[in-house]
Design a protein around this motif. Structure first.
Motif, PDB file in Angstrom:
ATOM      1  N   LYS A 147       0.848  -1.210   0.000  1.00  0.00           N
ATOM      2  CA  LYS A 147       0.000   0.000   0.000  1.00  0.00           C
ATOM      3  C   LYS A 147       0.873   1.245   0.000  1.00  0.00           C
ATOM      4  O   LYS A 147       0.618   2.226  -0.734  1.00  0.00           O
ATOM      5  N   ASN A 148       1.909   1.223   0.796  1.00  0.00           N
ATOM      6  CA  ASN A 148       2.854   2.345   0.872  1.00  0.00           C
ATOM      7  C   ASN A 148       3.546   2.545  -0.473  1.00  0.00           C
ATOM      8  O   ASN A 148       3.707   3.692  -0.950  1.00  0.00           O
ATOM      9  N   LEU A 149       3.917   1.454  -1.113  1.00  0.00           N
ATOM     10  CA  LEU A 149       4.568   1.537  -2.423  1.00  0.00           C
ATOM     11  C   LEU A 149       3.609   2.050  -3.495  1.00  0.00           C
ATOM     12  O   LEU A 149       3.985   2.826  -4.389  1.00  0.00           O
ATOM     13  N   TYR A 150       2.338   1.605  -3.393  1.00  0.00           N
ATOM     14  CA  TYR A 150       1.337   2.037  -4.374  1.00  0.00           C
ATOM     15  C   TYR A 150       1.042   3.529  -4.245  1.00  0.00           C
ATOM     16  O   TYR A 150       0.898   4.245  -5.244  1.00  0.00           O
ATOM     17  N   GLU A 151       0.934   4.011  -2.979  1.00  0.00           N
ATOM     18  CA  GLU A 151       0.660   5.440  -2.764  1.00  0.00           C
ATOM     19  C   GLU A 151       1.806   6.301  -3.286  1.00  0.00           C
ATOM     20  O   GLU A 151       1.594   7.470  -3.678  1.00  0.00           O
ATOM     21  N   LYS A 152       2.984   5.749  -3.315  1.00  0.00           N
ATOM     22  CA  LYS A 152       4.150   6.495  -3.838  1.00  0.00           C
ATOM     23  C   LYS A 152       4.351   6.261  -5.332  1.00  0.00           C
ATOM     24  O   LYS A 152       5.357   6.680  -5.911  1.00  0.00           O
TER      25      LYS A 152
END
Length: 385
Positions: free
Chosen positions: A159-164
Motif C-alpha cells: 500500500k505504501n509503495l502504491y501510494e508512492k
C-alpha cells in the motif's frame, strides 16, 4: 587182563596216537569264514528310558513289575494327588462363582444403560465428536493466523509503495485481495469454533445431569473387565493343575518292557527321581567290534543276520546302522578274529523288525555280508568263534 597189564605202555601210546590223529584231522577240516562275510560276537544294547517324576509326592500305586510288557500311554505308577485335586476343585468353584458375578453385573449394566435418557447418549456422542472437531479447528486457526499476519504485513508494505506510485495498481490489488481473503477465512473459523464451543457446553450440561448414572456404568464396566481377566487367570491355573494331575501319573512313552522298578509303594518320591526304567525294543541293536582291515569294507545299510546261542538255526535279518569313526582298544568280553588285534571299531547291527527273544545285554553273533556274500542260515555253517 594179563595181556593189557603186559602191554599197558603200548595201549597208552596207541590212545595218544589216535587222539593226536583226530585233533589234526579236526584242525585240517575246520570251517573258515568266507572272505565276503564278517563275523563278530557282541551284546545287545538299546535305549533305556528313565521315567522320572516332575513333581514330588507319595507313590501310592505301581501297576507293573520288572519284565512286564507295556504299551505307549499306559499308566505304570501314580503319585498321591489329593492336594492338587483339592486345589483343582477349589479353582473350578471360584471360576463358576466369578462367572455368575459377571452375569449379575452385566444385567445391572444393561438396566442402567436402558434407563439412561436418549438425549444423554446423544449428548455424549456430540461431546466426543465436538471435542475432536475443536482440536482440529484450533490447529487450523493457529496456522491461518500466521498466514493472515504475513499477508497483513505484505498489504501495508505494498500500500505504501502504491501510494508512492512505485508499483502498478493491479499488483497492489492482488496483495490486498489475498490479505482480505485470508482474514475472511480466519473469521469464518472463529465463528465455527464458537459454534463448537457452544455445542460442547450444551452437551456437558446434559451429561453432567446424568453424571451419577454414568459413573455407575463406568464402575460396572471396569468391574466386569477385571472379573473377566480374573476368570482368564483362574482358567490358566485350572489348566496347570490338570497338567500336574496328569504328570503325577507315570506313563510309558513307548511300547516296551519294564527293566527296573526303583520306587516302591508308600515311598516319598522327590522331584526328578526315576521311578521305573523302560526299554524300547525298537532301539535294540547288536554291538560288535571289527578290526581295521574289515572296517573299511563295511558300509551303512549292509545286510546282516544275528544268531542267538539259544536259537542257532534261526537267523534274525538285520542291517548295519552305524560304524564307529574312532578306533578303541578291544574290550575284554569281545571276541575278535585274531588275538594280535589291539584296536577295533564298533559296528551296530539292527534287526529289521522287533524280535521278542532279544534282550538288553544278551550275547549274540553278528554276520555282515560285504559285496554279494551269502548270509548263513545257521551258526553251524560258521567256524566256532
Amino acid at each position: 587182563m594179563k595181556i593189557i597189564k603186559r602191554y599197558w605202555l603200548a595201549v597208552i601210546v596207541l590212545i595218544l596216537f589216535l587222539t593226536a590223529v583226530f585233533l589234526i584231522i579236526q584242525k585240517l577240516s575246520q570251517k573258515e569264514i568266507p572272505p565276503d562275510l564278517i563275523v563278530g560276537v557282541g551284546r545287545f544294547d538299546g535305549d533305556v528310558i528313565n521315567l522320572n517324576t516332575k513333581y514330588g509326592g507319595k507313590l501310592i500305586k505301581v501297576y507293573v513289575q520288572e519284565g512286564d510288557k507295556v504299551t505307549k500311554g499306559q499308566i505304570l505308577a501314580e503319585l498321591d494327588s489329593k492336594e492338587f485335586k483339592s486345589q483343582l476343585e477349589s479353582t473350578k468353584y471360584e471360576i463358576l462363582s466369578r462367572i455368575d458375578e459377571i452375569k449379575s453385573k452385566e444385567i445391572q449394566l444393561k438396566i442402567l444403560k436402558s434407563n439412561l435418557p436418549e438425549d444423554v447418549k446423544k449428548a455424549k456422542l456430540i461431546l466426543r465428536i465436538s471435542q475432536s472437531n475443536l482440536k482440529e479447528i484450533e490447529s487450523k486457526i493457529k496456522n491461518l493466523e500466521l498466514l493472515v499476519d504475513k499477508n497483513k504485513k505484505d498489504y501495508k508494505r505494498f500500500k505504501n509503495l502504491y501510494e508512492k506510485k512505485l508499483i502498478p495498481e493491479h499488483q497492489f490489488e492482488e496483495v490486498k485481495l489475498r490479505y482480505e481473503s485470508s482474514l475472511n477465512d480466519l473469521n469464518s473459523l472463529y465463528e465455527k469454533k464458537n459454534q463448537i464451543v457452544k455445542k460442547i457446553k450444551q452437551a456437558e450440561s446434559v451429561v453432567k445431569q446424568a453424571e451419577s448414572t454414568l459413573l455407575q456404568i463406568d464402575i460396572l464396566e471396569n468391574g466386569i473387565s477385571s472379573l473377566r481377566n480374573l476368570v482368564k487367570s483362574l482358567k490358566s491355573r485350572e489348566s496347570y493343575l490338570k497338567s500336574v494331575l496328569e504328570d503325577l501319573k507315570i506313563k510309558s512313552p513307548v511300547d516296551g518292557i519294564v527293566l527296573e522298578k526303583i520306587g516302591s509303594k508308600g515311598e516319598f518320591i522327590p522331584p526328578g527321581m526315576t521311578v521305573l526304567t523302560v526299554l524300547d525294543p525298537e532301539s535294540l541293536y547288536l554291538k560288535i567290534y571289527v578290526d581295521t582291515l574289515s572296517n573299511g569294507k563295511i558300509k551303512i545299510g549292509d545286510k546282516a543276520v544275528i544268531f542267538l546261542d539259544s536259537f542257532p538255526d534261526k537267523p534274525i535279518k538285520s542291517k548295519v546302522v552305524r560304524i564307529s569313526e574312532k578306533a578303541e582298544f578291544t574290550p575284554k568280553e569281545v571276541a575278535v578274529r585274531e588275538d594280535r588285534i589291539q584296536r577295533v571299531y564298533a559296528v551296530h547291527i539292527k534287526p529289521l523288525k522287533i524280535d521278542n527273544n532279544l534282550k538288553l545285554g544278551l550275547p549274540a553273533v553278528g554276520v555282515i555280508s560285504i559285496g554279494n556274500g551269502k548270509l548263513p542260515e545257521s551258526l553251524n555253517e560258521l567256524p566256532e568263534i
